[in-house]
Write a protein that holds these residues in place. Structure first.
Motif, PDB file in Angstrom:
ATOM      1  N   ARG A  84       3.689  -8.062  23.984  1.00  0.00           N
ATOM      2  CA  ARG A  84       3.900  -9.498  23.903  1.00  0.00           C
ATOM      3  C   ARG A  84       2.543 -10.212  23.839  1.00  0.00           C
ATOM      4  O   ARG A  84       1.493  -9.611  24.081  1.00  0.00           O
ATOM      5  CB  ARG A  84       4.700  -9.987  25.111  1.00  0.00           C
ATOM      6  N   LEU A  85       2.579 -11.499  23.541  1.00  0.00           N
ATOM      7  CA  LEU A  85       1.360 -12.290  23.562  1.00  0.00           C
ATOM      8  C   LEU A  85       0.777 -12.323  24.975  1.00  0.00           C
ATOM      9  O   LEU A  85       1.530 -12.397  25.953  1.00  0.00           O
ATOM     10  CB  LEU A  85       1.652 -13.728  23.133  1.00  0.00           C
ATOM     11  N   PRO A  86      -0.546 -12.281  25.114  1.00  0.00           N
ATOM     12  CA  PRO A  86      -1.147 -12.518  26.427  1.00  0.00           C
ATOM     13  C   PRO A  86      -0.695 -13.873  26.985  1.00  0.00           C
ATOM     14  O   PRO A  86      -0.403 -14.798  26.223  1.00  0.00           O
ATOM     15  CB  PRO A  86      -2.649 -12.501  26.133  1.00  0.00           C
ATOM     16  N   GLU A  87      -0.659 -13.986  28.301  1.00  0.00           N
ATOM     17  CA  GLU A  87      -0.119 -15.196  28.928  1.00  0.00           C
ATOM     18  C   GLU A  87      -0.843 -16.456  28.481  1.00  0.00           C
ATOM     19  O   GLU A  87      -0.215 -17.500  28.267  1.00  0.00           O
ATOM     20  CB  GLU A  87      -0.179 -15.057  30.452  1.00  0.00           C
ATOM     21  N   GLY A  96       3.607  -7.970  14.387  1.00  0.00           N
ATOM     22  CA  GLY A  96       3.876  -8.264  15.790  1.00  0.00           C
ATOM     23  C   GLY A  96       4.810  -9.431  15.994  1.00  0.00           C
ATOM     24  O   GLY A  96       4.992  -9.897  17.121  1.00  0.00           O
ATOM     25  N   LEU A  97       5.420  -9.920  14.893  1.00  0.00           N
ATOM     26  CA  LEU A  97       6.274 -11.108  14.960  1.00  0.00           C
ATOM     27  C   LEU A  97       7.672 -10.822  14.423  1.00  0.00           C
ATOM     28  O   LEU A  97       8.218 -11.587  13.616  1.00  0.00           O
ATOM     29  CB  LEU A  97       5.646 -12.267  14.163  1.00  0.00           C
ATOM     30  N   ALA A  98       8.284  -9.740  14.893  1.00  0.00           N
ATOM     31  CA  ALA A  98       9.609  -9.381  14.391  1.00  0.00           C
ATOM     32  C   ALA A  98      10.617 -10.502  14.631  1.00  0.00           C
ATOM     33  O   ALA A  98      11.512 -10.732  13.813  1.00  0.00           O
ATOM     34  CB  ALA A  98      10.093  -8.087  15.047  1.00  0.00           C
ATOM     35  N   GLY A  99      10.488 -11.222  15.752  1.00  0.00           N
ATOM     36  CA  GLY A  99      11.427 -12.284  16.060  1.00  0.00           C
ATOM     37  C   GLY A  99      11.233 -13.536  15.249  1.00  0.00           C
ATOM     38  O   GLY A  99      12.116 -14.408  15.223  1.00  0.00           O
ATOM     39  N   CYS A 141      17.800  14.664  11.366  1.00  0.00           N
ATOM     40  CA  CYS A 141      16.578  13.892  11.584  1.00  0.00           C
ATOM     41  C   CYS A 141      16.822  12.681  12.480  1.00  0.00           C
ATOM     42  O   CYS A 141      17.874  12.022  12.406  1.00  0.00           O
ATOM     43  CB  CYS A 141      15.997  13.415  10.253  1.00  0.00           C
ATOM     44  N   LEU A 142      15.840  12.391  13.313  1.00  0.00           N
ATOM     45  CA  LEU A 142      15.784  11.175  14.112  1.00  0.00           C
ATOM     46  C   LEU A 142      14.513  10.418  13.737  1.00  0.00           C
ATOM     47  O   LEU A 142      13.494  11.026  13.400  1.00  0.00           O
ATOM     48  CB  LEU A 142      15.738  11.501  15.610  1.00  0.00           C
ATOM     49  N   ARG A 143      14.596   9.098  13.810  1.00  0.00           N
ATOM     50  CA  ARG A 143      13.418   8.261  13.576  1.00  0.00           C
ATOM     51  C   ARG A 143      13.009   7.623  14.899  1.00  0.00           C
ATOM     52  O   ARG A 143      13.815   6.962  15.545  1.00  0.00           O
ATOM     53  CB  ARG A 143      13.727   7.175  12.545  1.00  0.00           C
ATOM     54  N   LEU A 144      11.757   7.825  15.280  1.00  0.00           N
ATOM     55  CA  LEU A 144      11.254   7.357  16.560  1.00  0.00           C
ATOM     56  C   LEU A 144      10.211   6.272  16.334  1.00  0.00           C
ATOM     57  O   LEU A 144       9.309   6.432  15.509  1.00  0.00           O
ATOM     58  CB  LEU A 144      10.604   8.505  17.336  1.00  0.00           C
ATOM     59  N   THR A 145      10.302   5.189  17.077  1.00  0.00           N
ATOM     60  CA  THR A 145       9.275   4.155  17.035  1.00  0.00           C
ATOM     61  C   THR A 145       8.061   4.609  17.846  1.00  0.00           C
ATOM     62  O   THR A 145       8.205   5.263  18.872  1.00  0.00           O
ATOM     63  CB  THR A 145       9.819   2.842  17.615  1.00  0.00           C
ATOM     64  N   VAL A 146       6.880   4.262  17.368  1.00  0.00           N
ATOM     65  CA  VAL A 146       5.657   4.483  18.140  1.00  0.00           C
ATOM     66  C   VAL A 146       5.472   3.285  19.056  1.00  0.00           C
ATOM     67  O   VAL A 146       5.408   2.139  18.601  1.00  0.00           O
ATOM     68  CB  VAL A 146       4.432   4.638  17.220  1.00  0.00           C
ATOM     69  N   GLY A 147       5.384   3.538  20.348  1.00  0.00           N
ATOM     70  CA  GLY A 147       5.228   2.464  21.322  1.00  0.00           C
ATOM     71  C   GLY A 147       3.936   2.582  22.099  1.00  0.00           C
ATOM     72  O   GLY A 147       2.991   3.269  21.691  1.00  0.00           O
ATOM     73  N   SER A 148       3.902   1.915  23.233  1.00  0.00           N
ATOM     74  CA  SER A 148       2.746   2.019  24.125  1.00  0.00           C
ATOM     75  C   SER A 148       2.683   3.431  24.708  1.00  0.00           C
ATOM     76  O   SER A 148       3.623   4.226  24.578  1.00  0.00           O
ATOM     77  CB  SER A 148       2.873   1.000  25.249  1.00  0.00           C
ATOM     78  N   ALA A 149       1.596   3.739  25.384  1.00  0.00           N
ATOM     79  CA  ALA A 149       1.457   5.061  25.999  1.00  0.00           C
ATOM     80  C   ALA A 149       2.586   5.330  26.978  1.00  0.00           C
ATOM     81  O   ALA A 149       3.160   6.433  27.001  1.00  0.00           O
ATOM     82  CB  ALA A 149       0.094   5.166  26.699  1.00  0.00           C
TER      83      ALA A 149
END
Length: 362
Positions: free
Chosen positions: A42-45, A223-226, A340-348
């Motif tokens: 998300r955006l920093p505060e 970063g703006l899917a919404g 097959c599965l498709r996986l999103t790459v996320g944070s650690a």
């Protein structure tokens, strides 16, 4: 369960539409959402507060006006749009794909794309009443050059869509093959760069060589899917014609202001994309260590094939969901995607949770 449609109303709806399935969005309530290639950050505060103040000052009582031109110019600078090109805005790339189909809807027109690929290419063709020709990729998800060229020669498509990189396979295709397909295409060629923030190369440096090639991008993976904002670049005269079928005021003042704000802080989103590329590079060997077949990725997703017979992918999908992680089961989308599965790459942290759920579900 929804009650059947009244027959008196059903006769008003096209039969092919009644036979279709709506685009499915999985319910992610209470789950780690790793199915839709969203940016996990998300955006920093501090920026949240600044954006809130900006949006609070927007004139919601007015239709979108000159601010959209500001956005077009900002996107042109951000994308390093070539001289003599124009830029068209869409409510996500989905709308641009539909508008292209509408603009090219002449008797006998055909849309062509490699498959498996983004489902909206075929869906937009069907909804517009156009023929869709899907040309299968090779077994390792590369372009089948001979089949593509033969299909172009036979069907003379009005539009050829090439996702760069492709969804759901996440790979970039051979540039020399793409150039021969572009040269053979009698109509428009759309280079769909939805995942450009994560790719190792772009078509932007080559698009000006061809008067019939359009380059399409989205801010969803930025970063703006919404926010739902896509854009398309091509020679200005071509964009001017396609723009005639765009609904007036298709971009809201709120969406436009969000996009402008994000572009003013592009370094924040660039850093997020860089982190996700790093996380992807760490995720690939970890997935291979689980005994999965893993394809290279130039996007923020990874395609894997799970071992086992028919139904193995569904079993692993169900197991991961039971453990709180939602991914995408693409095994029924096309025969080439079996198991097959498709996986999103996320944070650690997201990736670690996904890997645990995957390991326990195999």
């Amino acid at each position: 369960m929804t009650a059947p449609l009244d027959p008196r109303l059903a006769r008003l709806i096209r039969q092919d539409v009644q036979s279709m399935h709506a685009y499915a969005v999985q319910d992610a309530s209470g789950l780690l959402k790793m199915d839709a290639m969203e940016n996990p950050y998300r955006l920093p505060e501090a920026l949240q507060a600044q954006l809130g103040a900006r949006l609070g000052a927007v004139e919601l009582n007015r239709y979108p006006g000159s601010r959209l031109e500001d956005l077009r110019q900002a996107l042109a600078r951000h994308a390093q749009m070539p001289e003599g090109f124009g830029l068209m805005l869409g409510n996500g790339s989905d709308e641009l794909i539909s508008l292209l189909a509408m603009a090219c809807d002449r008797p006998g027109a055909t849309i062509l794309a490699p498959v498996p690929g983004f489902v909206m290419y075929a869906m937009s063709a069907q909804l517009q009443g156009l023929d869709f020709v899907g040309v299968p990729l090779t077994a390792d998800f590369e372009l089948d050059e001979a089949a593509m060229l033969a299909a172009i020669e036979e069907h003379q498509p009005a539009i050829v869509f090439l996702a760069y990189p492709n969804n759901p396979t996440a790979n970039l295709w051979d540039d020399a093959v793409i150039e021969r397909i572009v040269a053979a295409a009698p109509g428009l060629v759309v280079m769909d760069e939805a995942y450009q923030p994560f790719a190792s190369r772009s078509y932007i440096d080559r698009v000006a060589r061809h008067g019939h090639v359009l380059l399409m991008r989205t801010l969803s993976k930025f970063g703006l899917a919404g926010v739902r904002l896509g854009y398309m670049m091509a020679p200005a005269a071509l964009i001017a014609e396609i723009d005639k079928v765009r609904p007036p005021y298709n971009i809201s003042v709120l969406n436009a202001e969000c996009a402008l704000f994000a572009l003013e802080h592009a370094e924040v989103f660039d850093a997020q994309a860089a982190d996700l590329r790093t996380q992807r590079d760490a995720l690939l060997p970890a997935l291979r260590a689980l005994g999965l077949q893993v394809w290279r990725s130039d996007a923020n997703m990874v395609l894997v094939r799970v071992p086992g017979g028919e139904g193995a992918a569904q079993a692993v999908f169900d197991g991961m969901k039971a453990r709180g992680v939602l991914v995408k089961n693409v095994s029924r989308m096309h025969p080439l995607l079996a198991n097959c599965l498709r996986l999103t790459v996320g944070s650690a942290d997201d990736n670690a949770q996904m890997l645990r759920a995957l390991q326990q579900s195999l």
